[in-house]
Design an enzyme around this catalytic site. Structure first.
Site, short mmCIF file in Angstrom:
data_model
loop_
_atom_site.label_atom_id
_atom_site.label_comp_id
_atom_site.label_asym_id
_atom_site.label_seq_id
_atom_site.Cartn_x
_atom_site.Cartn_y
_atom_site.Cartn_z
N SER A 69 2.47 0.14 2.46
CA SER A 69 3.62 0.81 1.85
C SER A 69 3.50 2.33 1.83
CB SER A 69 3.82 0.30 0.42
OG SER A 69 2.77 0.75 -0.42
N LYS A 140 1.76 5.08 -5.08
CA LYS A 140 3.04 5.60 -4.60
C LYS A 140 3.04 7.12 -4.69
CE LYS A 140 4.66 1.38 -4.25
NZ LYS A 140 4.81 0.74 -2.91
#
Length: 256
Positions: A69, A140
């Site tokens: 990701s 993230k």
């Protein structure tokens, strides 16, 4: 003649006994040294393990990247070092920072149940970067901080933060900044986070309809990813980004 020979025979018979006693003492000393050496090695190993665990708990924690990701910034199998002191002395996560956080309450409603012993062993291994992190841990990039208005997207398809368009050079080649349209204001004390591989990242966008709207509380941030420690060909500090340099502070206060 017999009486003269007898002492010589006794002397010869006593010699092996003396040698046997010497070998016995040597064996005893050897076992004692081996025992002391083993104990010293065990104590040294235990002290080192405790030191590493304390270092991992409070200062720098290895973290195994489990998914794609965050590609190409972070690749599957990378072992990164998370700086746990980055936000301990008054500093706060800033736009562009890559952070590890506990998603309980924001990305995950409740942590999965597991065997306590298994969980303890897995947690210890994960804290050393030897196993995948807990299912509630995420990595993230911070796109919006408290007070920011984050919008997708401008006429050229770029993310806007406080009215400034952001050119995100770190995005995975071929990815759009976002296929999900949104217009949100980040509450104080929370973060809006997104993965660099937008088409493969489950991030704040996927929780817009959940309680909290996909915002991550700053208090749940574990630390900032500052270095890649493994594999050898990728070691080094994490590249910085100037994508948010032109973003102005939101109305009502300054934010990083």
């Amino acid at each position: 003649m017999d009486t003269e020979a007898q002492p010589s025979e006794r002397d010869r018979s006593s010699a092996p006994a003396a040698g046997s006693e010497g070998r016995s003492r040597f064996a005893h000393v050897s076992r004692l040294i081996a025992s002391v050496s083993w104990r010293r090695t065990a104590v040294t190993g235990a002290v080192c393990a405790v030191f590493v665990l304390l270092l991992s708990t409070f200062v720098v924690q290895p973290y195994l990247i489990p998914s794609g990701s965050m590609e190409p910034t972070l690749e599957v199998g990378d072992r990164v070092l998370v700086n746990k002191l980055a936000y301990r002395f008054g500093s706060a996560p800033g736009r562009g920072d890559v952070v590890v956080f506990d998603g309980t309450g924001s990305f995950v409603r409740e942590p999965p149940r597991q065997n306590p012993v298994t969980g303890l062993l897995h947690g210890a291994a994960a804290s050393l970067g030897l196993a995948e992190p807990a299912e509630t841990d995420y990595v993230k990039r911070v796109v919006g901080v408290g007070g920011d208005r984050v919008v997708c997207c401008d006429r050229r398809g770029r993310i806007e933060v406080n009215g400034s368009s952001v050119t995100e050079e770190y995005l995975h080649p071929g990815d759009e900044p976002s296929r999900v349209r949104f217009d949100i204001v980040v509450p104080d004390g929370t973060l809006w986070v997104m993965g660099d591989h937008r088409s493969r990242s489950r991030d704040s966008r996927d929780h817009l309809g959940d309680p909290g709207g996909g915002m991550v509380p700053v208090d749940m941030v574990v630390g900032r990813v500052d270095w890649i420690g493994w594999p050898p060909g990728r070691t080094g500090s994490l590249p910085g980004s100037g994508a948010f340099t032109g973003v102005q502070a939101p109305t009502g206060g300054a934010h990083g």
